[in-house]
Design an enzyme around this catalytic site. Structure first.
Site, PDB file in Angstrom:
ATOM      1  N   LYS A  36      21.573  33.218  54.284  1.00  0.00           N
ATOM      2  CA  LYS A  36      22.883  33.754  53.908  1.00  0.00           C
ATOM      3  C   LYS A  36      23.205  34.869  54.879  1.00  0.00           C
ATOM      4  O   LYS A  36      22.302  35.528  55.398  1.00  0.00           O
ATOM      5  CB  LYS A  36      22.807  34.319  52.473  1.00  0.00           C
ATOM      6  N   VAL A  73      36.783  25.259  40.501  1.00  0.00           N
ATOM      7  CA  VAL A  73      35.798  24.446  39.778  1.00  0.00           C
ATOM      8  C   VAL A  73      36.190  24.276  38.314  1.00  0.00           C
ATOM      9  O   VAL A  73      36.203  23.163  37.780  1.00  0.00           O
ATOM     10  CB  VAL A  73      34.373  25.060  39.868  1.00  0.00           C
ATOM     11  N   GLY A  78      37.095  30.739  33.099  1.00  0.00           N
ATOM     12  CA  GLY A  78      37.294  30.730  34.547  1.00  0.00           C
ATOM     13  C   GLY A  78      37.895  29.405  34.953  1.00  0.00           C
ATOM     14  O   GLY A  78      37.238  28.354  34.917  1.00  0.00           O
ATOM     15  N   GLY A  95      39.407  28.513  37.954  1.00  0.00           N
ATOM     16  CA  GLY A  95      39.686  28.426  39.385  1.00  0.00           C
ATOM     17  C   GLY A  95      39.439  27.010  39.871  1.00  0.00           C
ATOM     18  O   GLY A  95      39.588  26.034  39.116  1.00  0.00           O
TER      19      GLY A  95
HETATM   20  P1  NAD Z   1      37.605  30.628  41.961  1.00  0.00           P
HETATM   21  O1  NAD Z   1      37.702  31.975  42.625  1.00  0.00           O
HETATM   22  O2  NAD Z   1      38.471  29.520  42.427  1.00  0.00           O
HETATM   23  O3  NAD Z   1      37.826  30.775  40.387  1.00  0.00           O
HETATM   24  C1  NAD Z   1      37.280  31.793  39.615  1.00  0.00           C
HETATM   25  C2  NAD Z   1      38.227  31.971  38.423  1.00  0.00           C
HETATM   26  O4  NAD Z   1      37.619  32.885  37.513  1.00  0.00           O
HETATM   27  C3  NAD Z   1      39.581  32.545  38.817  1.00  0.00           C
HETATM   28  O5  NAD Z   1      40.610  31.763  38.261  1.00  0.00           O
HETATM   29  C4  NAD Z   1      39.543  33.955  38.208  1.00  0.00           C
HETATM   30  O6  NAD Z   1      40.835  34.417  37.810  1.00  0.00           O
HETATM   31  C5  NAD Z   1      38.635  33.728  37.029  1.00  0.00           C
HETATM   32  N1  NAD Z   1      38.022  34.951  36.529  1.00  0.00           N
HETATM   33  C6  NAD Z   1      37.478  35.979  37.216  1.00  0.00           C
HETATM   34  N2  NAD Z   1      37.007  36.908  36.367  1.00  0.00           N
HETATM   35  C7  NAD Z   1      37.239  36.446  35.111  1.00  0.00           C
HETATM   36  C8  NAD Z   1      36.969  36.942  33.817  1.00  0.00           C
HETATM   37  N3  NAD Z   1      36.367  38.125  33.628  1.00  0.00           N
HETATM   38  N4  NAD Z   1      37.346  36.212  32.757  1.00  0.00           N
HETATM   39  C9  NAD Z   1      37.970  34.993  32.911  1.00  0.00           C
HETATM   40  N5  NAD Z   1      38.257  34.472  34.127  1.00  0.00           N
HETATM   41  C10 NAD Z   1      37.892  35.190  35.204  1.00  0.00           C
HETATM   42  O7  NAD Z   1      36.060  30.255  42.057  1.00  0.00           O
HETATM   43  P2  NAD Z   1      35.429  28.795  41.957  1.00  0.00           P
HETATM   44  O8  NAD Z   1      35.276  28.265  43.325  1.00  0.00           O
HETATM   45  O9  NAD Z   1      36.125  28.011  40.909  1.00  0.00           O
HETATM   46  O10 NAD Z   1      33.955  29.176  41.462  1.00  0.00           O
HETATM   47  C11 NAD Z   1      33.715  29.525  40.101  1.00  0.00           C
HETATM   48  C12 NAD Z   1      32.280  29.994  39.958  1.00  0.00           C
HETATM   49  O11 NAD Z   1      31.394  28.960  40.353  1.00  0.00           O
HETATM   50  C13 NAD Z   1      31.898  31.200  40.825  1.00  0.00           C
HETATM   51  O12 NAD Z   1      30.959  31.988  40.136  1.00  0.00           O
HETATM   52  C14 NAD Z   1      31.250  30.569  42.035  1.00  0.00           C
HETATM   53  O13 NAD Z   1      30.338  31.455  42.660  1.00  0.00           O
HETATM   54  C15 NAD Z   1      30.540  29.411  41.403  1.00  0.00           C
HETATM   55  N6  NAD Z   1      30.290  28.280  42.314  1.00  0.00           N
HETATM   56  C16 NAD Z   1      31.320  27.674  42.940  1.00  0.00           C
HETATM   57  C17 NAD Z   1      31.078  26.599  43.808  1.00  0.00           C
HETATM   58  C18 NAD Z   1      32.209  25.885  44.506  1.00  0.00           C
HETATM   59  O14 NAD Z   1      31.982  24.786  45.028  1.00  0.00           O
HETATM   60  N7  NAD Z   1      33.407  26.435  44.530  1.00  0.00           N
HETATM   61  C19 NAD Z   1      29.760  26.172  44.022  1.00  0.00           C
HETATM   62  C20 NAD Z   1      28.717  26.785  43.335  1.00  0.00           C
HETATM   63  C21 NAD Z   1      28.997  27.862  42.494  1.00  0.00           C
END
Ligand code: NAD
Length: 340
Positions: free
Chosen positions: A78, A177, A173, A175
């Site tokens: 990383k 995913v 959450g 977003g």
């Molecule tokens: P993203 O930034 O697209 O979405 C995160 C969402 O969480 C946002 O809509 C945000 O408004 C919401 N959020 C933040 N704080 C919050 C809270 N306190 N209460 C409710 N909602 C809240 O991120 P993502 O890509 O969808 O990833 C989501 C999680 O999965 C993260 O922890 C990320 O590290 C993990 N992850 C993602 C991937 C990937 O492929 N994108 C892979 C492995 C792990």
């Protein structure tokens, strides 16, 4: 450094600086027994250098465990750039590419918080050791959502002997995913409760799936059979675990447990916890397609193996009387520690 609490026999930690390009970065390569260390580059305005060092050490170690459990011929690495994303310049990204190149393939850089596909494209002008350039593997989120969805179905089978049809799932959450996961759950007949701090994200998912919106702060405490943490950070800690009503926790968020011992608090409450880095590995599998030369169907097959690995981990945990997080760590270690 060697007695740093997050130092775990990392093979190499590089402090990279290019004053002319305004680059200050740390690259941590945790373990390359299974293959080169793959991991994102986080661009973050850290309050202190110590925070940046801890982040690089912790995240690179996590990538070793995630890649090993996902059955990838990759290790863990990383990098972090100590800068606000508003300070990014093409020269800074190219300097980062040169820093990555000096590791001669022991570290493969990809996207993480603060970095974009364009940044990876700029790094790729200086090094071939990148993954996630434009026009290549693309957004990993749908792959992550698929792995979480399949794992949740497997957890339901283990817990109730049925699928998720008619079960109530709270997704926190929405977003990239979380929203994709909601669509899959809706199609599978689950009843959804959803929460996000962004009202627009909640509205979009509710419109598409008929989900009920609930308050983000109380999402974990909803009456529901499954809780899917898909936001950020450590949501499972002694003050939230007591209020959880779900029987299964399975979500995409990284580092859901505030500390490993919180896994035992969940076990004590008979809550089935699906370890986060196991079930959210769809994204790294997608990103691994480029360096490993995997086809789309190779990668899909690897995502389908995630629920099988979950079954194995839960079985190990039950047999050894340990929590699933510890069983996942042991299984990962059995793969990478002996593979030198
Ligand atoms: P993203 O930034 O697209 O979405 C995160 C969402 O969480 C946002 O809509 C945000 O408004 C919401 N959020 C933040 N704080 C919050 C809270 N306190 N209460 C409710 N909602 C809240 O991120 P993502 O890509 O969808 O990833 C989501 C999680 O999965 C993260 O922890 C990320 O590290 C993990 N992850 C993602 C991937 C990937 O492929 N994108 C892979 C492995 C792990």
């Amino acid at each position: 450094m060697f007695d740093h609490p997050d130092y775990d026999d990392h093979e190499q930690v590089v402090f990279a600086r290019d004053a002319a390009a305004g680059l200050t970065a740390i690259i941590a390569v945790h373990n390359t027994n299974l293959g080169p260390g793959l991991g994102g580059c986080r661009i973050w305005n850290y309050c202190t250098e110590a925070e940046a060092v801890a982040d690089a050490l912790r995240l690179s170690r996590g990538m070793t465990y995630k890649a090993a459990l996902a059955g990838l011929a990759l290790g863990g690495g990383k990098s972090v750039i100590l800068a606000d994303r508003s300070e990014k310049t093409p020269a800074m990204m190219r300097a980062m590419g040169r820093a990555v190149d000096r590791l001669a393939g022991r570290y493969i850089v990809a996207e993480d918080v603060g970095a974009t596909v364009q940044d990876i494209d700029l790094m790729a002008q200086e090094t071939q050791h990148v993954s996630g350039r434009s026009g290549r593997s693309g957004d990993p989120s749908p792959w992550t959502a698929e792995g979480v969805y399949l794992s949740m179905q497997a957890a339901a089978q283990i817990r109730w002997g049925t699928d998720l049809n008619g079960r109530t799932v709270t997704v926190k959450g929405l977003g990239s995913v979380g929203a994709s996961l909601c669509e899959k759950l809706h199609a599978a007949g689950a009843v959804l409760k959803v929460a996000d701090i962004r009202d627009d994200a909640v509205r979009r998912v509710c419109d598409k799936t008929g989900a009920e919106a609930v308050a983000a702060k109380a999402a974990h405490a909803q009456p529901a059979e499954v809780f899917a943490p898909c936001a950020l950070g450590a949501g499972l800690n002694p003050s939230t675990i007591d209020d959880i009503q779900a029987e299964i926790i399975c979500g995409a968020a990284n580092n859901q447990l505030a500390t490993p011992s919180d896994g035992y608090l969940l076990l004590g409450r008979s809550i089935l916890y699906a370890p986060d880095y196991l079930v959210n590995a769809g994204g790294v599998i997608s990103v691994a397609r480029e360096p490993l030369g995997l086809t789309e169907s190779d990668a899909q097959a690897k995502v389908k193996e995630i629920p099988e690995t979950l079954r194995r981990v839960l079985k190990m945990a039950a047999q050894q009387g340990i929590c699933p997080g510890q069983a996942a760590d042991r299984l990962a270690e059995s793969k990478f520690k002996t593979a030198a």
